[in-house]
Design a protein around this motif. Sequence first.
Motif, PDB file in Angstrom:
ATOM      1  N   PHE A 170       2.256 -44.969 -16.586  1.00  0.00           N
ATOM      2  CA  PHE A 170       2.849 -45.752 -17.656  1.00  0.00           C
ATOM      3  C   PHE A 170       1.778 -46.286 -18.596  1.00  0.00           C
ATOM      4  CE2 PHE A 170       4.454 -49.727 -19.329  1.00  0.00           C
ATOM      5  CZ  PHE A 170       5.783 -49.466 -19.622  1.00  0.00           C
ATOM      6  N   LYS A 171       1.993 -46.225 -19.897  1.00  0.00           N
ATOM      7  CA  LYS A 171       1.008 -46.800 -20.823  1.00  0.00           C
ATOM      8  C   LYS A 171       1.379 -48.256 -21.082  1.00  0.00           C
ATOM      9  CE  LYS A 171      -1.125 -46.049 -25.388  1.00  0.00           C
ATOM     10  NZ  LYS A 171      -1.370 -47.420 -25.729  1.00  0.00           N
ATOM     11  N   GLY A 172       0.478 -49.123 -20.701  1.00  0.00           N
ATOM     12  CA  GLY A 172       0.741 -50.544 -20.939  1.00  0.00           C
ATOM     13  C   GLY A 172       0.281 -51.411 -19.797  1.00  0.00           C
ATOM     14  N   ASP A 176       4.542 -55.197 -18.166  1.00  0.00           N
ATOM     15  CA  ASP A 176       5.541 -54.340 -18.834  1.00  0.00           C
ATOM     16  C   ASP A 176       6.298 -53.524 -17.790  1.00  0.00           C
ATOM     17  OD1 ASP A 176       4.506 -55.262 -21.241  1.00  0.00           O
ATOM     18  OD2 ASP A 176       3.091 -53.578 -21.412  1.00  0.00           O
ATOM     19  N   VAL A 177       5.552 -52.983 -16.831  1.00  0.00           N
ATOM     20  CA  VAL A 177       6.185 -52.190 -15.760  1.00  0.00           C
ATOM     21  C   VAL A 177       7.143 -53.077 -14.976  1.00  0.00           C
ATOM     22  CG1 VAL A 177       5.801 -50.764 -13.714  1.00  0.00           C
ATOM     23  CG2 VAL A 177       4.123 -50.737 -15.575  1.00  0.00           C
ATOM     24  N   PHE A 178       6.642 -54.264 -14.659  1.00  0.00           N
ATOM     25  CA  PHE A 178       7.444 -55.208 -13.887  1.00  0.00           C
ATOM     26  C   PHE A 178       8.786 -55.490 -14.580  1.00  0.00           C
ATOM     27  CE2 PHE A 178       8.565 -59.769 -13.573  1.00  0.00           C
ATOM     28  CZ  PHE A 178       8.945 -59.812 -12.240  1.00  0.00           C
ATOM     29  N   LYS A 179       8.718 -55.798 -15.880  1.00  0.00           N
ATOM     30  CA  LYS A 179       9.934 -56.122 -16.620  1.00  0.00           C
ATOM     31  C   LYS A 179      10.863 -54.909 -16.691  1.00  0.00           C
ATOM     32  CE  LYS A 179       7.839 -59.738 -19.371  1.00  0.00           C
ATOM     33  NZ  LYS A 179       6.957 -59.889 -20.537  1.00  0.00           N
ATOM     34  N   ASP A 180      10.267 -53.753 -16.884  1.00  0.00           N
ATOM     35  CA  ASP A 180      11.048 -52.523 -16.974  1.00  0.00           C
ATOM     36  C   ASP A 180      11.810 -52.273 -15.665  1.00  0.00           C
ATOM     37  OD1 ASP A 180      11.845 -50.010 -18.186  1.00  0.00           O
ATOM     38  OD2 ASP A 180      10.473 -49.058 -16.744  1.00  0.00           O
ATOM     39  N   LEU A 181      11.113 -52.503 -14.525  1.00  0.00           N
ATOM     40  CA  LEU A 181      11.759 -52.286 -13.223  1.00  0.00           C
ATOM     41  C   LEU A 181      12.968 -53.193 -13.057  1.00  0.00           C
ATOM     42  CD1 LEU A 181       8.698 -51.960 -10.790  1.00  0.00           C
ATOM     43  CD2 LEU A 181      10.241 -50.153 -11.559  1.00  0.00           C
ATOM     44  N   LEU A 182      12.809 -54.447 -13.472  1.00  0.00           N
ATOM     45  CA  LEU A 182      13.903 -55.393 -13.272  1.00  0.00           C
ATOM     46  C   LEU A 182      15.014 -55.246 -14.301  1.00  0.00           C
ATOM     47  CD1 LEU A 182      11.507 -56.758 -11.582  1.00  0.00           C
ATOM     48  CD2 LEU A 182      13.027 -58.719 -11.660  1.00  0.00           C
TER      49      LEU A 182
END
Lengths: 297, 462
Positions: A170-172, A176-182
């Motif tokens: 993932f770029k970022g 950002d990954v955390f928020k995307d997962l939730l």
Amino acid sequence: MFKILKKELLTEDIYLMDIEAPRVAKSAKPGQFIIVKTDERGERIPLTICDYDADKGSVTIVFQKIGNSTLEMTNYEVGDSFKDFVGPLGQPSEFIYENIEELKNKRFLFIAGGVGTAPVYPQVKWLNQNGIKADVIIGTRSKSTLILEEEMKAVAGELYVATDDGSYGFKGLVTDVFKDLLDNKGKKYDHVVAIGPMIMMKFAALATKAYNIPTTVSLNPIMVDGTGMCGACRVTVGDEVKFACVDGPEFDGHLVNFDEAMRRSRMYKTEEGKAQLKTEEGDTHHHKGEGSCGGDH
Amino acid sequence: MDRMKKVPVREQEADIRNKNFEEVCYGYNEEEAVAEAARCLNCKKPLCVAGCPVSIDIPGFIQCVKNKEFEEAAKVIAKYSALPAVCGRVCPQETQCEQKCVLDIKGEAVAIGKLERFVGDWSRENNIDLSVTAEKNGKKVAIIGSGPAGLTCAGDLAKMGYDVTIFEALHETGGVLVYGIPEFRLPKDTVVKTEIDNIEKLGVKIETNVIIGKTVTIDELLEEEGFEAVFIGSGAGLPIFMGIPGENANGVFSSNEFLTRVNLMKAYKKEYSTPVKIGKKVAVIGGGNVAMDAVRTSLRLGSEAHIIYRRSEAELPARLEEVHHAKEEGVIFDLLTNPVEILIDENGWVNGMKCVKMELGEADASGRRRPQIIEGSEFVMDVDTVIMALGTSPNPLICSTTVGLDLNKYRCICADETGRTAKPRVYAGGDAVIGAATVILAMGAGKEAAKAIDEDIRNSVN
């Protein structure tokens, strides 16, 4: 003396070493750290424990070449010995004291930043050994700075990698990954553990706070003895002053005063800069490196 | 020669020594020592001995010095103490042996401390072997901590024939002798190292980098490693802070951190890696020996150094000699002054200290006049470094990992005067039991515990 059994270059400036230290290996638990001192004139450097093997009597450490002392450590080869290696220090991660059956109902997410991937590994491994698959996000600058990916895959549930430059995964940012997962992937977590640079832990804690998920962070302040006798590592948690070396290093991420902690870790920046310059370029800077050391003052 | 006056001791000049870390006091040479020894009246019932926590035969060794039998003098002291060169330097003799000396009534007491130091130094310089031990009895005893209590207990047990191992958390042995007391009062490489080497020569094994309670527990030592008894001499090394605003600013240190960086890590020498940060104007808060050590160290690192103490000069708990030395060297004493807040600049560094003036009120239950704030006396001191030297308390690490040890309200381990604790086969002594005190009291406790351990092991065997 503590013999180096293995030395491996994980990236251009991150090293892994197995150190022969049977007493430490026998007592080590996830979340703890050690202090190493290279030789007579060296300083005491705290490093988290990445792995331990009581049968072999060895402890694995991972360190990044960031200052004079870690730079000096990179000059040590297999068969050489560090003069001092003491531990395990600090409190083990709290979950190891919890009831295993209750733990199995808990959904853990680990957020690792850079070299902070090393201390996350023994925790995820411990959970895995007890039948719990924790998800892991590793954040790093680029593909070439990613460490312990295969090792982590072997013990984690889902592994997500985020790179600043997008060269891998993932770029970022990890947040950002955390928020995307939730928000988008329907993931739910009961507890987050975030370990990495102070700034990353600060923002990870802010992100988890927004979702009201209890969060543990592992602090890495300046330390001297690591046994509670000096208070160099003091941090403010909630309304209390704590010594990270004996009360921590893990604390409730929503209560830590990160700004104070970051400010305190810069206390010796100029001295470190001078020392590193001297080692790298020889004793040619008769102005004691002032103004050219990259310090922040 | 005036019998009522001490032979003066040579010292480094104040204006030179306040810029270096070499020992302040040169001590007696042979001639001076013999002259001073000749002042001793060799009392039939010597009161001085009762003033010494390890009851050294003081007239006995002094008579040897008087007769120039220095090796004999060293052997007399060795029966009671393994650390004469240390104790001769750091004991507060004015409240112990020398206070009891009969000459002290009409004149000056015999310089017992300086004579003991002379004997200790002489036997080191002449490589006198004092390592006489009983036959090995094969019984293992573990000692936790290599400060004065542990070293003494270990030395005494080794002399009785025990197989002794000392476990030390730091990378060097000596406890406060190496991390706390500065080089200019107690040289490390010569004095401290030699006296520890002497204890090793008795067959005592030392394992550094072992933290009891973390690396291994007391119960593991007793149950798995075959030790028959454990002596806890872990001291009182936990720093106390004031709890005032701004105390976590960059530039605020505990005296323990500051002294550990300078003494143990040798931050004052450029070839050592550990840094120490000291400003132009340093305030050391406190009035004890540790405060004097910290303030005199700051001075030597080039700072303007202040002692901030809330009572008056008469109440300073530090040794008179140290206060005197500090003043000679240029330390500024701000008495009846108490900090209430540390001020911080925009980068988080100390840039001042808000203080109040104090006055002494009525005596409290302990008989000391209680300092109280003078209304409206608030002022700001312009300082950039603050060192807290308010005392220390025992580290809870060992007790929190050992079942069956009792603690008192000061978090000290409960042990009787023989060193026996509530837990069988576990003994304790020194600052871990009585809270921060003196080197010699810790040695006395180590001695008593060695006796108790020997007694108990013999009784359990028979």
